[in-house]
Write a protein that holds these residues in place. Structure first.
Motif, short mmCIF file in Angstrom:
data_model
loop_
_atom_site.label_atom_id
_atom_site.label_comp_id
_atom_site.label_asym_id
_atom_site.label_seq_id
_atom_site.Cartn_x
_atom_site.Cartn_y
_atom_site.Cartn_z
N ALA A 1 0.84 -1.21 0.00
CA ALA A 1 0.00 0.00 0.00
C ALA A 1 0.87 1.25 0.00
N ARG A 2 1.96 1.23 0.74
CA ARG A 2 2.85 2.40 0.76
C ARG A 2 3.40 2.68 -0.63
N LYS A 3 3.85 1.64 -1.31
CA LYS A 3 4.41 1.83 -2.65
C LYS A 3 3.35 2.35 -3.62
N LYS A 4 2.12 1.88 -3.44
CA LYS A 4 1.05 2.26 -4.36
C LYS A 4 0.54 3.67 -4.10
N TYR A 5 0.30 4.01 -2.85
CA TYR A 5 -0.41 5.26 -2.55
C TYR A 5 0.50 6.44 -2.23
N PHE A 6 1.70 6.19 -1.74
CA PHE A 6 2.64 7.29 -1.54
C PHE A 6 3.53 7.34 -2.78
N SER A 7 2.93 7.79 -3.85
CA SER A 7 3.60 7.78 -5.16
C SER A 7 4.72 8.81 -5.21
N GLU A 8 5.54 8.64 -6.22
CA GLU A 8 6.64 9.60 -6.43
C GLU A 8 6.07 11.00 -6.66
N LYS A 9 4.97 11.07 -7.39
CA LYS A 9 4.33 12.38 -7.65
C LYS A 9 3.86 13.02 -6.34
N LEU A 10 3.20 12.23 -5.51
CA LEU A 10 2.71 12.76 -4.23
C LEU A 10 3.86 13.23 -3.36
N MET A 11 4.89 12.42 -3.23
CA MET A 11 6.00 12.75 -2.34
C MET A 11 6.84 13.91 -2.87
#
Length: 180
Positions: free
Chosen positions: A35-45
């Motif tokens: 879930a972390r890999k999916k939802y905390f995307s590079e774009k978001l971070m």
């Protein structure tokens, strides 16, 4: 002097506890890490890079998996509602297992002293119930009372209550009947 004799059934108790620990670890990686890999995307971070560098220095970068956010922090607030909900559901799935797995393992070891076959059976039922709840029930948002979710809940409750009964029975027999 007390003599401890371990039988093959006691080996099953240890194996059932080991399976439970392994299952819990896998769920942590699959649900938590996935879930972390999916939802905390590079774009978001990437939206937090300027603020992070300002707070911690020019060479500092925010964690690529969104730590220390556990789903209700600054990073998660930037997710759309559906992503936020699904991430928190994954977090809660793992946390719900954490809430009961360790006590169940302790109860299994205690009840396994006197009732190894029953203890290991109840622990394996508990692990199977967790697998049913996690892998075969759809999202709670889409189906909160799904058959798989209810079956998993029922089986895990039977396992936990049964293990509690046999743990108390073991303690009683050891302390009162055998007077160790």
């Amino acid at each position: 002097k007390m003599k401890v004799i371990l039988t093959p059934e006691h080996g099953l108790v240890l194996l059932s506890v080991l399976c439970s620990a392994f299952f819990l670890t896998i769920i942590g990686f699959v649900f938590g890490g996935g879930a972390r890999k999916k939802y905390f995307s590079e774009k978001l971070m990437s939206e937090f890079i300027p603020e992070h560098k300002k707070a911690f220095g020019p060479k500092s970068m925010p964690d690529h998996q969104g730590y220390p956010d556990t789903g209700s922090g600054r990073y998660a607030k930037m997710m759309d509602y559906s992503d936020w909900y699904q991430f928190n559901e994954a977090q809660r799935t793992h946390a719900a297992l954490l809430d009961v797995t360790f006590p169940m393992m302790v109860l299994t070891i205690i009840s396994g002293i006197r009732f190894p076959a029953v203890a290991s059976s109840l622990q394996f039922v508990f692990v199977a119930a967790g697998a049913i709840k996690v892998f075969f029930s759809p999202s709670a948002a889409k189906n909160p009372m799904g058959v798989a979710r209810l079956l998993g809940f029922f089986l895990s409750t039977v396992g936990l209550l049964g293990q509690t009964y046999y743990a108390f029975k073991t303690c009683y027999q050891v302390a009162v009947v055998e007077k160790w």
